[in-house]
Motif scaffolding. Structure first.
Motif, PDB file in Angstrom:
ATOM      1  N   ILE A  79       2.641 -39.732  64.493  1.00 31.88           N
ATOM      2  CA  ILE A  79       1.389 -39.102  64.094  1.00 31.88           C
ATOM      3  C   ILE A  79       0.279 -39.334  65.112  1.00 31.88           C
ATOM      4  N   SER A 127       6.767 -36.620  57.674  1.00 31.72           N
ATOM      5  CA  SER A 127       5.864 -37.350  58.557  1.00 31.72           C
ATOM      6  C   SER A 127       6.224 -38.816  58.675  1.00 31.72           C
ATOM      7  N   PHE A 139       4.895 -34.616  64.602  1.00 32.42           N
ATOM      8  CA  PHE A 139       4.551 -34.860  63.189  1.00 32.42           C
ATOM      9  C   PHE A 139       5.817 -35.092  62.376  1.00 32.42           C
ATOM     10  N   ALA A 178      -3.587 -38.941  62.869  1.00 31.56           N
ATOM     11  CA  ALA A 178      -3.459 -37.838  63.824  1.00 31.56           C
ATOM     12  C   ALA A 178      -4.661 -37.756  64.754  1.00 31.56           C
ATOM     13  N   GLN A 222       0.340 -29.947  60.788  1.00 32.19           N
ATOM     14  CA  GLN A 222       0.255 -30.891  59.672  1.00 32.19           C
ATOM     15  C   GLN A 222       0.196 -30.185  58.324  1.00 32.19           C
TER      16      GLN A 222
END
Length: 511
Positions: A130, A6, A125, A264, A202
């Motif tokens: 994000i 990430s 991601f 996110a 995620q």
């Protein structure tokens, strides 16, 4: 699960190379080789098994909860049908037809369109973009809810549609009423599938599993209460089934809105209404790809209904399809896991890791399918007794078991390869492959063997499984010939085109 993916920037000056692409007017394209966090080249058996073990842990961290979640959601409709059988024969038929034909069609379309988010959220991601995940989620909500408004016509005119395809007047009437009651479920599908892909990208799979398990327990209790104890019948079935799906949606939304997803989800944004057409095209390609696969095996049961002694053929085939459906839940988990792994690693500029994930998931899926097939073959004389009292049906199931076993192996590999396609964003290509292999080859061959050569239900299935084998082999060849470095470049371009930061840098909040 490691979270390093990430935080990877899209590009680093030391991690790129340039190649001439003859298909685009000889323009120079830049694409990834690999970065420092990609797996090292595998030079021996010891290296292979070490990396295989590491990747297997990552895959099953995702696949295990995904399988459990799929089983729980699959069971919601099954529980409703079970209680409907205690209400009455007509009620059971109405729930079964609405669940398999009307809701089943909508489920396939919504699931397919929602899978576009697997590609986009997974790659964003992995690339460290994000903040774009929430925007992608909202775009998908806009598109899927608009689609639900169109599909609502199918629910409103369900009775007429069912009469048109040959259902009896009584079943069509009652299933049509049930369909009207189930319109809220349609919009729950539109909200749920984007949320599921958003969380899945995620690696937040466990929360989905817990919510699905809670929903199934509550669904079972309230189905008994409303349908049997209070005597609400079909109305009770609709109230509980709608409520269960909306419970899943609301619980997942509360989890997202509570701040557990960090950058996110930063709130609603007008960006959701930008670049919608490109999003629609990928969503439609995803829907076509998955629906063509779903409808293919629905057609198998339909064609069996036109054979001589059709009742025995349909009953036996339904038993086989029921078993295949449960075993495919394992493949669905692998599909979800590998789509996350491939999309995350491509977005993070880890082409070797993405490629190795494919190797691991194909081997794992093949091994599981082989194990299940051997189990069925060993107990082929016993297990038909669990489903039918008819000797004719049991005998036909016994004869079909070798074909079912082979089908289980193939259908464990094929969803894994489809997951790779979703992770890489190849939905449109796979849709064309499905049309050619399934509908231009498999079905015509099945009809030729089943009807013209009088091979019956075995002939239809032989032809259609041949289409699946060719489709699986074609996907395998596509994966084998893939330039994974270039796929990483395409992932970066897709992220930037649909809203990512053009310099590919992470924000201070992400560091």
């Amino acid at each position: 699960m490691e979270e390093h993916t990430s935080k990877q920037p899209l590009l680093s000056p030391t991690e790129i190379c340039t190649d001439q692409d003859s298909t685009t007017d000889n323009l120079s394209h830049t694409y990834f080789v690999a970065d420092a966090d990609d797996i090292p080249p595998i030079t021996g058996i010891q290296d292979f098994f070490r990396e295989f073990t590491i990747e297997s842990k990552k895959l099953w961290y995702l696949a295990g909860p995904a399988i459990f979640t799929s089983l729980c959601r699959y069971s919601l409709g099954a529980v409703t049908q079970t209680f409907a059988g205690h209400v009455g024969t007509l009620e059971l038929a109405a729930v079964s037809v609405e669940n398999s034909v009307i809701a089943g069609f909508s489920f396939g379309v919504m699931l397919g369109m929602g899978s576009a988010l697997e590609t986009l959220c997974g790659q964003a991601f992995g690339a460290g973009q994000i903040d774009m995940l929430g925007v992608y989620l909202q775009r998908s909500w806009v598109i899927l809810n608009s689609t639900a408004v169109i599909l609502m016509l199918l629910y409103i005119f369900a009775a007429q549609v069912l009469r048109l395809i040959g259902q009896t007047e009584d079943i069509s009437r009652e299933a049509g009423k049930m369909a009207l009651y189930m319109i809220p479920q349609l919009f729950a599908y539109a909200m749920n599938f984007p949320i599921a892909k958003f969380l899945q990208s995620q690696s937040k799979i466990m929360v989905m599993a817990w919510i699905a398990a809670t929903a199934l327990v509550l669904h079972t209790i309230f189905s008994w209460l409303f349908m049997l104890k209070l005597g609400w019948g079909l109305v009770g079935a609709a109230v509980v089934l709608n409520s269960s799906w909306w419970f899943i949606v609301v619980a997942q939304m509360l989890y997202i809105f509570s701040g557990t997803c960090g950058q996110a989800w930063s709130g609603f944004s007008w960006k959701a209404f930008l670049n919608l057409w490109g999003f629609v095209r990928l969503s439609l390609a995803s829907a076509v790809m998955l629906c063509l696969e779903t409808w293919y095996f629905m057609a198998l049961v339909l064609f069996a209904g036109y054979l001589k002694n059709a009742q025995v053929a349909v009953d036996a085939l339904s038993i086989c399809m029921n078993i295949l459906g449960w075993t495919v839940m394992v493949a669905v988990g692998c599909n979800a896991a590998v789509s996350v792994r491939v999309s995350n690693e491509l977005g993070a500029a880890h082409p070797r890791t993405a490629k190795f994930s494919v190797v691991v998931v194909v081997f794992s899926s093949f091994s599981i399918g082989l194990l299940l097939s051997v189990f069925l073959l060993v107990f082929r004389s016993q297990y038909p007794n669990l489903f039918s009292e008819s000797e004719s049906v049991k005998h036909l199931v016994y004869e079909l078991t070798p074909l079912l076993a082979f089908c289980i192996v193939v259908n464990n590999i094929q969803p894994a390869l489809s997951g790779v396609a979703i992770g890489a964003g190849w939905q449109a290509l796979v849709a064309y492959v499905n049309i050619a292999c399934y509908y231009l080859f498999g079905i015509p061959l099945g009809l030729l063997l089943g009807y013209k050569l009088n091979m019956g239900v075995q002939g239809i299935w032989y032809g259609m499984i041949s289409g699946t084998v060719i489709q699986t082999f074609t996907l395998f060849c596509i994966v084998y010939k893939t330039n994974w470095n270039k796929e990483a470049s395409i992932a970066a371009e897709r992220i930037q085109m649909w809203g990512g930061k053009p310099d590919g840098k992470t924000t201070d909040a992400e560091k």
